[in-house]
Scaffold this motif. Structure first.
Motif, PDB file in Angstrom:
ATOM      1  N   ASN A  39       0.818  -1.225   0.000  1.00  0.00           N
ATOM      2  CA  ASN A  39       0.000   0.000   0.000  1.00  0.00           C
ATOM      3  C   ASN A  39       0.848   1.271   0.000  1.00  0.00           C
ATOM      4  OD1 ASN A  39       1.011   0.453   2.563  1.00  0.00           O
ATOM      5  ND2 ASN A  39      -0.915   0.146   3.659  1.00  0.00           N
ATOM      6  N   ASP A  78      -5.697  -2.627   1.337  1.00  0.00           N
ATOM      7  CA  ASP A  78      -5.130  -3.704   2.160  1.00  0.00           C
ATOM      8  C   ASP A  78      -6.080  -4.890   2.330  1.00  0.00           C
ATOM      9  OD1 ASP A  78      -2.524  -2.883   2.680  1.00  0.00           O
ATOM     10  OD2 ASP A  78      -3.158  -1.546   4.298  1.00  0.00           O
ATOM     11  N   SER A  96       0.410  -4.261   7.750  1.00  0.00           N
ATOM     12  CA  SER A  96       0.475  -3.905   9.164  1.00  0.00           C
ATOM     13  C   SER A  96      -0.066  -5.068   9.988  1.00  0.00           C
ATOM     14  CB  SER A  96      -0.391  -2.662   9.400  1.00  0.00           C
ATOM     15  OG  SER A  96      -0.743  -2.576  10.774  1.00  0.00           O
ATOM     16  N   ILE A  99      -3.744  -4.730  10.934  1.00  0.00           N
ATOM     17  CA  ILE A  99      -4.773  -5.076   9.942  1.00  0.00           C
ATOM     18  C   ILE A  99      -4.804  -6.589   9.746  1.00  0.00           C
ATOM     19  CG2 ILE A  99      -5.566  -4.713   7.571  1.00  0.00           C
ATOM     20  CD1 ILE A  99      -4.154  -1.984   7.621  1.00  0.00           C
ATOM     21  N   ASN A 152       6.922   0.648  10.053  1.00  0.00           N
ATOM     22  CA  ASN A 152       6.033   1.723   9.622  1.00  0.00           C
ATOM     23  C   ASN A 152       6.373   2.913  10.519  1.00  0.00           C
ATOM     24  OD1 ASN A 152       4.090   3.218   8.362  1.00  0.00           O
ATOM     25  ND2 ASN A 152       2.340   2.075   9.123  1.00  0.00           N
ATOM     26  N   ARG A 155       3.000   6.256  15.574  1.00  0.00           N
ATOM     27  CA  ARG A 155       1.919   6.974  14.893  1.00  0.00           C
ATOM     28  C   ARG A 155       1.549   8.275  15.610  1.00  0.00           C
ATOM     29  NH1 ARG A 155      -0.135   3.126  10.970  1.00  0.00           N
ATOM     30  NH2 ARG A 155      -1.985   4.418  10.655  1.00  0.00           N
ATOM     31  N   ARG A 176     -10.145   8.894  10.861  1.00  0.00           N
ATOM     32  CA  ARG A 176      -9.973   7.680  10.069  1.00  0.00           C
ATOM     33  C   ARG A 176      -8.995   6.765  10.779  1.00  0.00           C
ATOM     34  NH1 ARG A 176      -4.990   5.191   7.869  1.00  0.00           N
ATOM     35  NH2 ARG A 176      -5.834   3.417   6.735  1.00  0.00           N
ATOM     36  N   PRO A 178      -7.197   2.663  10.246  1.00  0.00           N
ATOM     37  CA  PRO A 178      -7.141   1.503   9.357  1.00  0.00           C
ATOM     38  C   PRO A 178      -8.160   0.445   9.821  1.00  0.00           C
ATOM     39  CG  PRO A 178      -4.944   2.214   9.974  1.00  0.00           C
ATOM     40  CD  PRO A 178      -5.903   2.938  10.869  1.00  0.00           C
ATOM     41  N   TRP A 183      -7.557  -0.682  16.498  1.00  0.00           N
ATOM     42  CA  TRP A 183      -7.615   0.765  16.261  1.00  0.00           C
ATOM     43  C   TRP A 183      -8.963   1.328  16.671  1.00  0.00           C
ATOM     44  CZ3 TRP A 183      -3.800  -0.311  12.089  1.00  0.00           C
ATOM     45  CH2 TRP A 183      -2.684   0.540  12.163  1.00  0.00           C
ATOM     46  N   PHE A 199      -6.105   2.527   3.394  1.00  0.00           N
ATOM     47  CA  PHE A 199      -5.214   3.643   3.123  1.00  0.00           C
ATOM     48  C   PHE A 199      -5.426   4.251   1.732  1.00  0.00           C
ATOM     49  CE2 PHE A 199      -1.027   5.578   2.169  1.00  0.00           C
ATOM     50  CZ  PHE A 199      -1.081   6.548   3.144  1.00  0.00           C
ATOM     51  N   GLU A 215      -4.347   9.170  11.720  1.00  0.00           N
ATOM     52  CA  GLU A 215      -3.096   9.017  12.449  1.00  0.00           C
ATOM     53  C   GLU A 215      -2.171   8.107  11.652  1.00  0.00           C
ATOM     54  OE1 GLU A 215      -4.175   5.466  12.689  1.00  0.00           O
ATOM     55  OE2 GLU A 215      -2.840   5.596  14.415  1.00  0.00           O
ATOM     56  N   ASN A 216      -0.904   8.508  11.570  1.00  0.00           N
ATOM     57  CA  ASN A 216       0.110   7.770  10.819  1.00  0.00           C
ATOM     58  C   ASN A 216       1.493   8.249  11.247  1.00  0.00           C
ATOM     59  OD1 ASN A 216       0.144   5.744   8.587  1.00  0.00           O
ATOM     60  ND2 ASN A 216      -1.671   6.863   7.898  1.00  0.00           N
ATOM     61  N   ILE A 220       4.845   8.562   6.542  1.00  0.00           N
ATOM     62  CA  ILE A 220       3.674   8.397   5.656  1.00  0.00           C
ATOM     63  C   ILE A 220       3.002   9.751   5.417  1.00  0.00           C
ATOM     64  CG2 ILE A 220       1.340   7.418   5.504  1.00  0.00           C
ATOM     65  CD1 ILE A 220       3.094   5.105   5.180  1.00  0.00           C
ATOM     66  N   ASP A 241       3.756   0.684  14.949  1.00  0.00           N
ATOM     67  CA  ASP A 241       3.159  -0.151  13.895  1.00  0.00           C
ATOM     68  C   ASP A 241       4.243  -0.584  12.908  1.00  0.00           C
ATOM     69  OD1 ASP A 241       1.266  -1.245  12.073  1.00  0.00           O
ATOM     70  OD2 ASP A 241       0.989   0.705  11.087  1.00  0.00           O
ATOM     71  N   PHE A 243       5.195  -3.652   9.546  1.00  0.00           N
ATOM     72  CA  PHE A 243       4.636  -4.513   8.493  1.00  0.00           C
ATOM     73  C   PHE A 243       5.259  -5.911   8.539  1.00  0.00           C
ATOM     74  CE2 PHE A 243       4.762  -0.167   6.704  1.00  0.00           C
ATOM     75  CZ  PHE A 243       3.426   0.011   6.389  1.00  0.00           C
TER      76      PHE A 243
END
Ligand code: X2X
Length: 337
Positions: A39, A78, A96, A99, A152, A155, A176, A178, A183, A199, A215-216, A220, A241, A243
């Motif tokens: 992603n 994702d 992630s 997810i 990642n 965040r 928002r 994920p 979350w 995403f 939040e990221n 990102i 976070d 991957f």
């Protein structure tokens, strides 16, 4: 053979030989042609390091395995890509852990709010017993996870309406998140109003103000240009976070041992380089984002942690993950619940 057919034979044999020489290597099918999807924007360190790894894998395997990269949600969000790697539509996928938890519940454990104080706890945990425990669960769910996670990051919360200074600022905040139960549960504990969005739809959700914030990690926010549609950045560092590099189990098992070794070694080495890239990138990013017009504030994390604790967030998740997994988390992060 008549003179005519002899000449035709020689000519076509020469033609075949010439085309064999002139054909680029790519045109000859590799024994294994695999796809890797993610992603992340093409310039994100994940894709930079994955491109290098794929070249090395091709080279070291003498062209027996070729991996084509599909960055930037080219093959869908994702949630879609997760189904594709399960069915074998794609062979590799970075996702992630949070997810992935829609399939493997314990895979979100590294994202428990305010658990890891710093990378000095993150990497020993994920490269150690906690990561091994999660990989075991991923394996049981029918996917192969490589040893080294890719970063990642920590965040941070961005917003177009107001900065988040205290937990109260999150009340009713349309954010928002994920697609992941952890979350949603965390922002519900703050009485925010979280919306699950993949995403690939985040930029437009922010731009059209379907949500106020998201939040990221800073990397990102920068690389996906979220500063264009967000004003405030509150460095909450509310979770870490990362991957998992995943493979479709059948596609992985089909590879002979020597190819498995080449692929695993190169994916793992690329992950270590990518972690370092993110670390270096993070250093200068606040200044860069400020020069794009973002306004930063640094909230007191303890106040947020106290709200989660009072809401029963830690004890609920300890029950969900089970005491074995939870004690592995606390082994690295210290006492939480
Ligand atoms: O979807 C996100 O926010 C991202 C890019 O951070 C993840 O992959 C979890």
């Amino acid at each position: 053979m008549s003179e005519l057919s002899r000449r035709a034979f020689v000519a076509s044999a020469a033609g075949a030989a010439a085309s064999a020489i002139l054909l680029p290597r790519r045109a000859r099918a590799a024994e294994f042609s695999y796809k890797y999807a993610n992603n992340a924007p093409v310039d994100h360190p994940i894709n930079v390091r994955a491109r290098e790894a794929v070249a090395k894998i091709k080279d070291e395997s003498k062209g027996r395995i070729e991996i084509e990269i599909f960055p930037n949600n080219q093959l869908g969000g994702d949630t879609d890509m997760l189904s594709q790697v399960r069915t074998g539509g794609i062979e590799f996928f970075t996702l992630s852990g949070l997810i992935l938890a829609t399939l493997v519940p314990v895979a979100s454990i590294n994202g428990i709010g305010f658990a890891f104080k710093s990378y000095d706890q993150v990497w020993p945990a994920m490269d150690g017993a906690l990561g091994a425990y999660v990989r075991g669960a991923i394996d049981k769910a029918g996917l192969h996870a490589f040893d080294k996670m890719w970063d990642n990051g920590y965040r941070e919360i961005t917003s177009s309406t107001h900065p988040i200074n205290t937990p109260d600022d999150l009340k009713g905040f349309k954010i928002r998140v994920p697609v992941s139960p952890l979350w949603t549960s965390m922002f519900e504990a703050f009485k925010a109003s979280p919306a699950s969005v993949n995403f690939n739809e985040v930029y437009s959700a922010l731009q059209t103000k379907v949500v106020e914030g998201q939040e990221n990690p800073l990397s990102i926010i920068q690389i996906a240009k979220l500063y264009e549609v967000q004003k405030y950045c509150s460095t909450t560092n509310h979770m870490w976070d990362g991957f998992w590099m995943l493979a479709n189990q059948a596609a992985w098992e089909k590879l002979p041992k020597d190819l498995q070794e080449i692929v695993a070694r190169n994916w793992n080495a690329a992950a270590l380089l990518q972690r370092d890239d993110i670390r270096k990138l993070n250093d200068g990013l606040q200044g860069k984002l400020e020069s794009e017009g973002m306004v930063f504030n640094k909230p007191d994390a303890e106040a947020f942690r106290a709200v989660l604790k009072q809401a029963g967030f830690y004890t609920d998740w300890r029950t969900k993950y089970g005491t074995e997994a939870w004690s592995l988390l606390e082994k690295y992060a210290g006492g939480l619940a």
